[in-house]
Design a protein around this motif. Structure first.
Motif, mmCIF file in Angstrom:
data_model
loop_
_atom_site.group_PDB
_atom_site.id
_atom_site.type_symbol
_atom_site.label_atom_id
_atom_site.label_comp_id
_atom_site.label_asym_id
_atom_site.label_seq_id
_atom_site.Cartn_x
_atom_site.Cartn_y
_atom_site.Cartn_z
ATOM 1 N N LYS A 145 32.881 40.719 30.077
ATOM 2 C CA LYS A 145 32.417 42.097 29.940
ATOM 3 C C LYS A 145 33.139 42.732 28.751
ATOM 4 N N ALA B 36 33.810 47.361 37.277
ATOM 5 C CA ALA B 36 34.056 45.958 36.895
ATOM 6 C C ALA B 36 34.789 45.229 38.025
ATOM 7 N N THR C 73 33.580 41.369 38.081
ATOM 8 C CA THR C 73 33.136 40.952 36.753
ATOM 9 C C THR C 73 34.017 39.846 36.180
ATOM 10 N N VAL D 247 37.594 40.981 31.062
ATOM 11 C CA VAL D 247 37.176 42.173 30.324
ATOM 12 C C VAL D 247 37.830 42.183 28.948
#
Lengths: 113, 138
Positions: free
Chosen positions: A12, A36, A41, A44
């Motif tokens: 992400k 997130a 997720t 990042v």
């Protein structure tokens, strides 16, 4: 502050533009990190290339995001911090907990590894 | 030369960006290098924010006053809040270690001290907190 999000090769990528300053905008950034985490997720990459100004509250939100993402087994790295923003990471020693990159592809590959 | 510029604001974080722009404009007017004016505004704003949050407890009914005076070769910012500062030798001199390093708070004075050439805390004649930051001018 403007926030743009995209998925790139399973990472992400969150791109910030403008001033990261105390106030309502920071709540929005907190929500992005929380989402997130909730969506698991994983990794990042935070692109700070468009950030012209940041204060300690902004750094605090980044640290909080880093901690939350680490707790679910993910990693968070910083991309393209300007000289001024990088200086803040050095002053506060946060440079020791955030991996920083100037090349997006290298950053993504590192997070994938 | 800038003398006696005074801005008094309520403790409302929604005003911070406006104050930051004001500080940068004052800095540029006084002769701070364009490359350094961001560092100046970060340092001053950390002190202003500190006054709003800690000195005034975030109470919008309590104000922070920024007084700015230029002198030959230097620019002075005095930031007064409604709190009563207690001497703390450690305040903002060392970055966090261990668990403190990953704390979400407590970096403001550290950042201001490192960016500013000179920063000190004391009391106003009324006994409230006064932070004084001095920035060199070329």
């Amino acid at each position: 502050m403007k926030i743009k999000e995209e998925m790139k090769d399973g990472v992400k990528v969150i791109r910030l533009h403008g001033k990261v300053i105390s106030g309502p905008d920071l709540m929005q950034l907190k929500t992005v990190f929380q989402t997130a985490v909730n969506n698991e997720t994983g990794n990042v990459l935070l692109d700070l290339g468009g950030v012209s100004w940041m204060d300690s509250s902004g750094l605090g939100v980044l640290v909080s995001g880093h901690t939350s993402i680490s707790r679910i087994g993910g990693k968070m790295a910083i991309l393209n911090a300007t000289k001024k923003i990088h200086e803040l990471f050095i002053i506060t020693k946060l440079i020791t907990i955030f991996e920083t990159f100037t090349n997006e592809q290298e950053a993504i590959e590192s997070l994938q590894g | 030369m800038l003398k006696g510029v005074i801005l008094t604001v309520p403790s409302d974080e929604r005003l911070l960006e406006t104050i930051q722009v004001f500080v940068e404009k004052i800095g540029l007017t006084a002769g701070v290098d364009e490359e350094e004016v961001t560092s100046l505004s970060i340092a001053v704003m950390e002190i202003v924010k500190n006054g709003m949050e800690h000195g005034n407890g975030g109470d919008p009914g309590k104000t922070v006053t920024i007084s700015i005076d230029a002198f030959p070769g230097r620019l002075q910012f005095q930031v007064d809040d409604c709190g009563s500062w207690q001497p703390d030798a450690e305040l903002g001199h060392k970055p966090g270690e261990g668990e403190e390093l990953i704390s979400c708070r407590g970096r403001g004075v550290l950042i201001a001290r490192n960016l500013a050439r000179w920063l000190d805390f004391g009391l106003s004649p009324q006994g409230n907190t006064r932070a004084t930051l001095i920035w060199p001018l070329n």
